[in-house]
Design a protein around this motif. Structure first.
Motif, PDB file in Angstrom:
ATOM      1  N   UNK A 119       0.826  -1.203   0.000  1.00  0.00           N
ATOM      2  CA  UNK A 119       0.000   0.000   0.000  1.00  0.00           C
ATOM      3  C   UNK A 119       0.862   1.255   0.000  1.00  0.00           C
ATOM      4  N   UNK A 120       1.964   1.194   0.743  1.00  0.00           N
ATOM      5  CA  UNK A 120       2.876   2.336   0.768  1.00  0.00           C
ATOM      6  C   UNK A 120       3.504   2.573  -0.607  1.00  0.00           C
ATOM      7  N   UNK A 121       3.826   1.488  -1.326  1.00  0.00           N
ATOM      8  CA  UNK A 121       4.402   1.639  -2.655  1.00  0.00           C
ATOM      9  C   UNK A 121       3.393   2.259  -3.628  1.00  0.00           C
ATOM     10  N   UNK A 122       2.137   1.861  -3.525  1.00  0.00           N
ATOM     11  CA  UNK A 122       1.098   2.440  -4.400  1.00  0.00           C
ATOM     12  C   UNK A 122       0.929   3.928  -4.102  1.00  0.00           C
ATOM     13  N   UNK A 123       0.915   4.271  -2.831  1.00  0.00           N
ATOM     14  CA  UNK A 123       0.781   5.686  -2.462  1.00  0.00           C
ATOM     15  C   UNK A 123       1.969   6.499  -2.987  1.00  0.00           C
ATOM     16  N   UNK A 124       3.146   5.911  -2.920  1.00  0.00           N
ATOM     17  CA  UNK A 124       4.322   6.619  -3.436  1.00  0.00           C
ATOM     18  C   UNK A 124       4.193   6.882  -4.934  1.00  0.00           C
ATOM     19  N   UNK A 125       3.707   5.888  -5.679  1.00  0.00           N
ATOM     20  CA  UNK A 125       3.514   6.078  -7.131  1.00  0.00           C
ATOM     21  C   UNK A 125       2.433   7.121  -7.424  1.00  0.00           C
ATOM     22  N   UNK A 126       1.420   7.191  -6.567  1.00  0.00           N
ATOM     23  CA  UNK A 126       0.385   8.217  -6.747  1.00  0.00           C
ATOM     24  C   UNK A 126       0.971   9.603  -6.544  1.00  0.00           C
ATOM     25  N   UNK A 127       1.841   9.780  -5.567  1.00  0.00           N
ATOM     26  CA  UNK A 127       2.477  11.069  -5.336  1.00  0.00           C
ATOM     27  C   UNK A 127       3.340  11.460  -6.528  1.00  0.00           C
ATOM     28  N   UNK A 128       3.980  10.470  -7.101  1.00  0.00           N
ATOM     29  CA  UNK A 128       4.821  10.740  -8.279  1.00  0.00           C
ATOM     30  C   UNK A 128       3.972  11.282  -9.432  1.00  0.00           C
ATOM     31  N   UNK A 129       2.774  10.761  -9.595  1.00  0.00           N
ATOM     32  CA  UNK A 129       1.881  11.228 -10.663  1.00  0.00           C
ATOM     33  C   UNK A 129       1.357  12.630 -10.342  1.00  0.00           C
ATOM     34  N   UNK A 130       1.067  12.900  -9.084  1.00  0.00           N
ATOM     35  CA  UNK A 130       0.599  14.232  -8.709  1.00  0.00           C
ATOM     36  C   UNK A 130       1.652  15.286  -9.009  1.00  0.00           C
ATOM     37  N   UNK A 131       2.897  14.930  -8.876  1.00  0.00           N
ATOM     38  CA  UNK A 131       3.994  15.878  -9.089  1.00  0.00           C
ATOM     39  C   UNK A 131       4.406  15.957 -10.560  1.00  0.00           C
ATOM     40  N   UNK A 132       3.722  15.193 -11.380  1.00  0.00           N
ATOM     41  CA  UNK A 132       4.093  15.155 -12.801  1.00  0.00           C
ATOM     42  C   UNK A 132       3.897  16.519 -13.467  1.00  0.00           C
ATOM     43  N   UNK A 134       5.488  17.293 -17.053  1.00  0.00           N
ATOM     44  CA  UNK A 134       5.420  17.116 -18.504  1.00  0.00           C
ATOM     45  C   UNK A 134       5.133  15.644 -18.772  1.00  0.00           C
ATOM     46  N   UNK A 135       3.956  15.336 -19.311  1.00  0.00           N
ATOM     47  CA  UNK A 135       3.529  13.965 -19.515  1.00  0.00           C
ATOM     48  C   UNK A 135       4.456  13.197 -20.447  1.00  0.00           C
ATOM     49  N   UNK A 136       4.846  13.838 -21.546  1.00  0.00           N
ATOM     50  CA  UNK A 136       5.645  13.137 -22.555  1.00  0.00           C
ATOM     51  C   UNK A 136       7.022  12.740 -22.046  1.00  0.00           C
ATOM     52  N   UNK A 137       7.550  13.530 -21.139  1.00  0.00           N
ATOM     53  CA  UNK A 137       8.905  13.258 -20.647  1.00  0.00           C
ATOM     54  C   UNK A 137       8.895  12.426 -19.355  1.00  0.00           C
ATOM     55  N   UNK A 138       8.009  12.776 -18.452  1.00  0.00           N
ATOM     56  CA  UNK A 138       8.007  12.128 -17.143  1.00  0.00           C
ATOM     57  C   UNK A 138       6.971  11.004 -17.044  1.00  0.00           C
ATOM     58  N   UNK A 139       6.071  10.964 -18.022  1.00  0.00           N
ATOM     59  CA  UNK A 139       4.994   9.982 -17.997  1.00  0.00           C
ATOM     60  C   UNK A 139       5.453   8.528 -17.935  1.00  0.00           C
ATOM     61  N   UNK A 140       6.385   8.099 -18.824  1.00  0.00           N
ATOM     62  CA  UNK A 140       6.800   6.699 -18.812  1.00  0.00           C
ATOM     63  C   UNK A 140       7.358   6.231 -17.455  1.00  0.00           C
ATOM     64  N   UNK A 141       8.201   7.077 -16.856  1.00  0.00           N
ATOM     65  CA  UNK A 141       8.775   6.694 -15.562  1.00  0.00           C
ATOM     66  C   UNK A 141       7.701   6.650 -14.481  1.00  0.00           C
ATOM     67  N   UNK A 142       6.793   7.615 -14.485  1.00  0.00           N
ATOM     68  CA  UNK A 142       5.719   7.631 -13.490  1.00  0.00           C
ATOM     69  C   UNK A 142       4.794   6.416 -13.655  1.00  0.00           C
ATOM     70  N   UNK A 143       4.504   6.071 -14.918  1.00  0.00           N
ATOM     71  CA  UNK A 143       3.635   4.916 -15.143  1.00  0.00           C
ATOM     72  C   UNK A 143       4.314   3.614 -14.706  1.00  0.00           C
ATOM     73  N   UNK A 144       5.587   3.472 -14.986  1.00  0.00           N
ATOM     74  CA  UNK A 144       6.317   2.265 -14.584  1.00  0.00           C
ATOM     75  C   UNK A 144       6.299   2.100 -13.066  1.00  0.00           C
ATOM     76  N   UNK A 145       6.478   3.225 -12.344  1.00  0.00           N
ATOM     77  CA  UNK A 145       6.444   3.169 -10.884  1.00  0.00           C
ATOM     78  C   UNK A 145       5.053   2.804 -10.369  1.00  0.00           C
ATOM     79  N   UNK A 146       4.012   3.152 -11.134  1.00  0.00           N
ATOM     80  CA  UNK A 146       2.651   2.798 -10.744  1.00  0.00           C
ATOM     81  C   UNK A 146       2.341   1.331 -11.088  1.00  0.00           C
ATOM     82  N   UNK A 147       2.775   0.902 -12.237  1.00  0.00           N
ATOM     83  CA  UNK A 147       2.403  -0.426 -12.720  1.00  0.00           C
ATOM     84  C   UNK A 147       2.993  -1.549 -11.853  1.00  0.00           C
TER      85      UNK A 147
END
Length: 208
Positions: A119-132, A134-147
């Motif tokens: 649960x803590x890992x999922x919350x961390x990935x959610x924070x990463x998306x909130x701080x996103x 530029x989608x095109x540049x930071x999106x892939x890394x943020x999605x990988x951390x979520x997936x």
């Protein structure tokens, strides 16, 4: 007269063998003595045997009388042994039950720890998306951390997945990110759909 080897005249009574004078070789009994014939050994007295028979009978009767007592003692010994064995089996069962309970508690504790860590890992990935930014540049890394944690959530039971994801926020922002990333990155679409499907199994995410 000619002499014999003893120096006595041959034919003299003094030089004859004692075998030639049986009277002289006989046992001489003093005059007035009474000859006592040897008493033959007497057969066992029947009275003595008769007296011995009751003794044997009494001994046998006593042994027969002791037989119930011996059987009773053996029965008590067997009962004690069975009772001791039952107590040992009961203690073994209690020890096994205690060990099983300890193992269940340990497994449950590990499961809870794993649950909260996920649960803590999922919350961390959610924070990463909130701080996103530029989608095109930071999106892939943020999605990988979520997936990565979301795939582990998908392996949980439905109730556990609902408990883990139900109260997490921001739901609207996460779903918007997935939709935008799906449109921008075609190569990630299959992976995005797998994450989206897991979220849609939770009622709170469907309602948002």
């Amino acid at each position: 007269e000619p002499l014999n080897s003893h120096g006595s005249p041959v034919g003299s009574g003094h030089g004859r063998s004692t075998l030639e004078n049986p009277v002289q070789n006989a046992v001489q009994i003093p005059v007035g003595s009474t000859l006592v014939a040897p008493v033959p050994s007497r057969a066992p007295d029947t009275e003595v045997e008769a007296e011995a028979t009751p003794t044997t009978t009494t001994t046998t009767t006593a042994m027969m009388a002791d037989t119930p007592s011996a059987a009773s003692a053996s029965g008590r010994t067997l009962t004690r042994q069975l009772s001791t064995r039952e107590q040992q089996n009961k203690r073994q069962e209690e020890a096994a039950a205690w060990a099983a309970a300890q193992a269940d508690q340990a497994a449950h504790k590990r499961s809870e720890e794993s649950f909260h860590r996920l649960q803590s890992e999922v919350e961390t990935s959610f924070r990463r998306i909130r701080e996103l930014r530029i989608l095109s540049e930071e999106g892939p890394q943020a999605f990988t951390e979520l997936r990565k944690p979301m795939m582990r959530v998908g392996s949980l039971a439905k109730e556990d997945a609902s408990e883990l994801l139900g109260e997490l926020e921001p739901k609207i922002m996460i779903l918007s990110f997935l939709i935008d990333f799906f449109s921008a990155k075609k190569m990630y679409r299959t992976q995005i759909l797998s994450v989206f499907t897991i979220l849609m199994q939770v009622v709170q995410w469907i309602r948002c």
